[in-house]
Design an enzyme around this catalytic site. Sequence first.
Site, PDB file in Angstrom:
ATOM      1  N   ASP A  33       0.751  -1.246  -0.108  1.00 44.65           N
ATOM      2  CA  ASP A  33      -0.005  -0.090  -0.028  1.00 44.65           C
ATOM      3  C   ASP A  33       0.968   1.254   0.025  1.00 44.65           C
ATOM      4  O   ASP A  33       1.981   1.338   0.582  1.00 44.65           O
ATOM      5  CB  ASP A  33      -1.003  -0.118   1.284  1.00 44.65           C
ATOM      6  N   ILE A  34       0.603   2.376  -0.709  1.00 48.86           N
ATOM      7  CA  ILE A  34       1.279   3.386  -0.888  1.00 48.86           C
ATOM      8  C   ILE A  34       1.242   4.316   0.434  1.00 48.86           C
ATOM      9  O   ILE A  34       2.095   5.132   0.541  1.00 48.86           O
ATOM     10  CB  ILE A  34       0.806   4.455  -2.146  1.00 48.86           C
ATOM     11  N   HIS A 104     -10.334  -5.306  -3.544  1.00 47.75           N
ATOM     12  CA  HIS A 104      -9.014  -5.536  -2.948  1.00 47.75           C
ATOM     13  C   HIS A 104      -9.073  -6.024  -1.654  1.00 47.75           C
ATOM     14  O   HIS A 104     -10.094  -5.634  -0.695  1.00 47.75           O
ATOM     15  CB  HIS A 104      -8.004  -4.347  -3.150  1.00 47.75           C
TER      16      HIS A 104
HETATM   17  P1  AMP Z   1      -9.962   1.347   0.183  1.00 47.78           P
HETATM   18  O1  AMP Z   1     -10.255   2.672   0.948  1.00 47.78           O
HETATM   19  O2  AMP Z   1     -10.150   0.219   0.777  1.00 47.78           O
HETATM   20  O3  AMP Z   1     -10.532   1.429  -1.397  1.00 47.78           O
HETATM   21  O4  AMP Z   1      -8.096   1.216   0.084  1.00 47.78           O
HETATM   22  C1  AMP Z   1      -7.751   1.834  -1.153  1.00 47.78           C
HETATM   23  C2  AMP Z   1      -6.065   1.610  -0.810  1.00 47.78           C
HETATM   24  O5  AMP Z   1      -5.286   1.713  -1.803  1.00 47.78           O
HETATM   25  C3  AMP Z   1      -5.494   2.917   0.380  1.00 47.78           C
HETATM   26  O6  AMP Z   1      -4.975   2.139   1.400  1.00 47.78           O
HETATM   27  C4  AMP Z   1      -4.493   3.653  -0.648  1.00 47.78           C
HETATM   28  O7  AMP Z   1      -3.539   4.134   0.544  1.00 47.78           O
HETATM   29  C5  AMP Z   1      -4.117   2.806  -1.405  1.00 47.78           C
HETATM   30  N1  AMP Z   1      -3.588   3.078  -2.872  1.00 47.78           N
HETATM   31  C6  AMP Z   1      -4.046   4.129  -3.533  1.00 47.78           C
HETATM   32  N2  AMP Z   1      -3.266   4.212  -4.675  1.00 47.78           N
HETATM   33  C7  AMP Z   1      -2.359   3.469  -4.596  1.00 47.78           C
HETATM   34  C8  AMP Z   1      -1.270   3.034  -5.204  1.00 47.78           C
HETATM   35  N3  AMP Z   1      -1.076   3.634  -6.534  1.00 47.78           N
HETATM   36  N4  AMP Z   1      -0.397   2.154  -4.966  1.00 47.78           N
HETATM   37  C9  AMP Z   1      -0.675   1.361  -3.906  1.00 47.78           C
HETATM   38  N5  AMP Z   1      -1.561   1.665  -2.996  1.00 47.78           N
HETATM   39  C10 AMP Z   1      -2.471   2.530  -3.237  1.00 47.78           C
END
Ligand code: AMP
Length: 121
Positions: A33-34, A104
């Site tokens: 996760d970023i 996810h």
């Molecule tokens: P959710 O709120 O369950 O949809 O979680 C989305 C997750 O995606 C969050 O924890 C973000 O930090 C993560 N995220 C968003 N963009 C990226 C990216 N480019 N690479 C890795 N993680 C990401």
Amino acid sequence: MAYDSNNIFARILRGEIPCNKVYEDQHVLAFHDIHPQAPTHILVIPKGAYVSFADFSERATPDEITGFFRAAGLIARQAGVDATGYRLISNHGRDSHQDVPHFHLHILAGRPLGPLLLRQG
Ligand code: AMP
């Protein structure tokens, strides 16, 4: 809800945006996760176009479903968090604060994670 093929995880799957990959197979991609919320914070996504858990559980093939959950367990073992424990979270829809509309699973670990939800009031 229709699948938005321009969501960020779809773009990662197409290689348009980089990710810090930890695992890949025929059905699954996993990456860090970023904005990690714990020392280990891995996202596991299916390669198929599914909006959320609700969509995946309804439409994915048995091979995709089995492959996804077997991979998630393997990824957690490979991350070395089996012994200390980990939490799996998947947000579906508005009330859960789902941000990215591609199914996810969050794997969170590496410290005591506290209660499941913040208490209100
Ligand atoms: P959710 O709120 O369950 O949809 O979680 C989305 C997750 O995606 C969050 O924890 C973000 O930090 C993560 N995220 C968003 N963009 C990226 C990216 N480019 N690479 C890795 N993680 C990401």
